[in-house]
Design a protein around this motif. Structure first.
Motif, PDB file in Angstrom:
ATOM      1  N   SER A 105     -18.090 -17.900  10.805  1.00 59.53           N
ATOM      2  CA  SER A 105     -18.705 -18.514   9.623  1.00 59.53           C
ATOM      3  C   SER A 105     -19.972 -19.260  10.026  1.00 59.53           C
ATOM      4  CB  SER A 105     -17.732 -19.501   8.962  1.00 59.53           C
ATOM      5  OG  SER A 105     -16.505 -18.875   8.646  1.00 59.53           O
ATOM      6  N   THR A 115     -20.288 -22.532   3.935  1.00 62.10           N
ATOM      7  CA  THR A 115     -20.368 -21.520   4.987  1.00 62.10           C
ATOM      8  C   THR A 115     -20.283 -20.119   4.389  1.00 62.10           C
ATOM      9  OG1 THR A 115     -17.968 -21.512   5.347  1.00 62.10           O
ATOM     10  CG2 THR A 115     -19.270 -23.047   6.673  1.00 62.10           C
ATOM     11  N   LYS A 117     -19.563 -15.857   5.612  1.00 62.17           N
ATOM     12  CA  LYS A 117     -19.143 -14.896   6.631  1.00 62.17           C
ATOM     13  C   LYS A 117     -19.922 -13.610   6.381  1.00 62.17           C
ATOM     14  CE  LYS A 117     -14.361 -16.529   7.363  1.00 62.17           C
ATOM     15  NZ  LYS A 117     -14.243 -17.635   6.387  1.00 62.17           N
TER      16      LYS A 117
END
Length: 207
Positions: A105, A115, A117
């Motif tokens: 992340s 965050t 990904k």
């Protein structure tokens, strides 16, 4: 005609009774693993980089991989001509494989708060199987390039381990290059007693 019908009925009954036993053994042999950290699919170890802008998560599964050959066994007394396949305990052995999972992340604005990904990442996975005296039995190492932010990789060990050779330790690591490394370990007992017992019970079902 009546004798033929009776024999056919006995054969079908025996097959139906034996099928669940063999199916359960196959499932147990293929699906057993040890996991670090313990828990379900989403249980992960985690760490943040020093600047708290990147998070690395990792999980490890050790698959002992029991191996054995099967032999023909005579059918039950009601249908002696019905042959079945059963595990041969004299051929039992282990052939481990190692499974790694990761999640990466990246913070977008505020540290540890928002965050995402995404993107491709260089991931390095490593595992060592050690005896009680700390000597190395098997080792796997793989550098994975261009991997997604979340993923899994299963690596074959390529080494057979004899049954009942004691306790082993598996040490593992997952690294996101440039971010950090997660590590862990698992204990594994190489006893094959549960499979010998299962095969013995299956062999005894002939009446």
């Amino acid at each position: 005609m009546k004798r033929t019908r009776t024999a056919a009925l006995a054969l079908a009954t025996a097959a139906a009774a034996l099928a669940p036993v063999l199916a359960q053994q196959a499932t147990a042999a293929e699906g057993t693993y040890l996991q670090d950290p313990a828990g379900g699919e989403k249980a992960m170890k985690s760490m943040w980089t020093k600047d708290e802008m990147h998070k690395v998560e990792g999980q490890f599964r050790f698959h002992p991989g029991v191996q054995y050959k099967t032999v023909s066994r005579p059918g039950p007394a009601a249908a002696p001509d019905y042959e079945r396949r059963s595990g041969d305990p004299s051929t039992l052995a282990w052939e481990p494989s190692y499974e790694f999972a990761w999640a990466v992340s990246d913070s977008t604005v505020v540290k540890k708060a928002v965050t995402v990904k995404e993107g491709e990442h260089p991931i390095v996975v490593h595992a060592v199987l050690r005896r009680a005296d700390r000597s190395t039995v098997a080792e796997v190492h793989k550098e994975l390039k261009g991997k997604p932010a979340t993923g899994r990789e299963k690596v074959a060990g390529g080494r057979r381990i004899a049954c009942d050779t004691g306790e082993y330790t598996v040490e593992w690591s997952v690294t996101r290059s440039g971010y950090g490394t997660l590590t862990g370990s698992l204990n594994w007992n190489s006893s094959c007693e549960q499979y010998r017992t299962a095969f013995s019970r299956d062999h005894g079902k002939q009446s």
